[in-house]
Design an enzyme around this catalytic site. Structure first.
Site, short mmCIF file in Angstrom:
data_model
loop_
_atom_site.label_atom_id
_atom_site.label_comp_id
_atom_site.label_asym_id
_atom_site.label_seq_id
_atom_site.Cartn_x
_atom_site.Cartn_y
_atom_site.Cartn_z
N CYS A 52 0.84 -1.20 0.00
CA CYS A 52 0.00 0.00 0.00
C CYS A 52 0.88 1.25 0.00
CB CYS A 52 -0.91 0.01 1.23
SG CYS A 52 -2.08 1.40 1.25
N ASP A 54 0.40 3.80 1.68
CA ASP A 54 0.36 4.40 3.02
C ASP A 54 1.78 4.70 3.55
OD1 ASP A 54 0.13 4.61 5.98
OD2 ASP A 54 -1.96 4.07 5.61
N ARG A 56 2.88 4.95 6.35
CA ARG A 56 3.28 4.23 7.56
C ARG A 56 3.75 2.80 7.29
NH1 ARG A 56 -2.47 5.16 10.20
NH2 ARG A 56 -2.91 4.59 8.05
N HIS A 108 -2.18 -4.03 4.95
CA HIS A 108 -2.00 -3.62 6.35
C HIS A 108 -3.35 -3.37 6.98
CE1 HIS A 108 -2.70 0.84 5.87
NE2 HIS A 108 -2.48 0.51 4.63
N CYS A 111 -6.24 -0.09 6.83
CA CYS A 111 -5.98 0.51 5.51
C CYS A 111 -7.11 1.47 5.13
CB CYS A 111 -5.83 -0.58 4.46
SG CYS A 111 -5.44 0.07 2.82
CO CO Z 1 -3.46 1.22 3.01
#
Ligand code: CO
Length: 209
Positions: A52, A54, A56, A108, A111
């Site tokens: 992803c 993302d 993080r 994750h 998400c």
């Molecule tokens: Co995500």
């Protein structure tokens, strides 16, 4: 005469990031003088990470790999759609040219992409991108509805999404061809926890056609 607006003088030039970069490059060289010289000649990663976007979930850091050791493709909600030319180009290059030995699809928990797919709000283009997750949500409605906790339901949907993307990768023609010519290649499904930084193997590894 050109008037320079005040705000133009204050355009941030990201000096702190450039300073970080210089410090990082120096650290790498002081630990291993030939590091960049070696990587400049070639990359030979053994792994392709499909994760992803993302912020993080930083691929290399999570699994402790240096530059040159992990080939990375990231998009919103770690999708591997069979009609996406970007993902397919990455996959083909990784399998045919780099000959990676492992592909990991890494979702994750928590998400935002998975959540946005099923919260019923209209967002525009990303609704189309997330459509496969909405379909997955319908397909597994029975199982998901048994989970009364909303967060638990979304977490399970994150896992189901990873499992589906593993299936997409494993059934891809480039991967099937690699297997048929005897190339060693495994496709794994993992989920990363933002809460403790740990990866969980969903035990859906595929190693042959
Ligand atoms: Co995500």
């Amino acid at each position: 005469m050109w008037l320079v607006p005040d705000h133009a003088m204050a355009v941030p030039m990201l000096d702190h990031l450039k300073a970080n970069n210089r410090a990082w490059a120096e650290r790498m060289v002081s630990a291993d003088a030939g590091f960049f010289k070696r990587l400049e000649r070639q990359q030979a990663p053994e792994y392709l990470w499909i994760g992803c976007s993302d912020s993080r979930v930083p691929a290399n850091e999570i699994v402790g790999l240096d530059p040159g050791e992990l080939f990375v493709h990231r998009n919103v909600a770690n999708l591997a759609p069979p009609q996406d030319a970007n993902y397919l180009s990455v996959l083909q290059f990784a399998v045919d040219v780099l000959k990676v030995k492992h592909v990991m699809v890494v979702g994750h928990y928590g998400c935002g992409g998975v959540r946005a797919a099923v919260d019923g709000k209209r967002r525009g283009l990303v609704d189309h991108w997330l459509h496969p997750i909405r379909e997955l949500n319908h397909e597994h409605a029975h199982e998901l509805n048994e989970l009364t906790d909303v967060a638990a339901r979304l977490d399970r949907l994150c896992e189901l999404n990873v499992i589906r993307q593993v299936k997409n990768v494993a059934s891809d023609v480039f991967v099937q061809e690699a297997w048929s010519r005897g190339q060693e290649l495994s496709v794994h499904g993992w989920v990363y926890s933002l809460a403790n930084g740990l990866v969980r193997d969903l035990d859906v590894t595929v190693t042959r056609p």
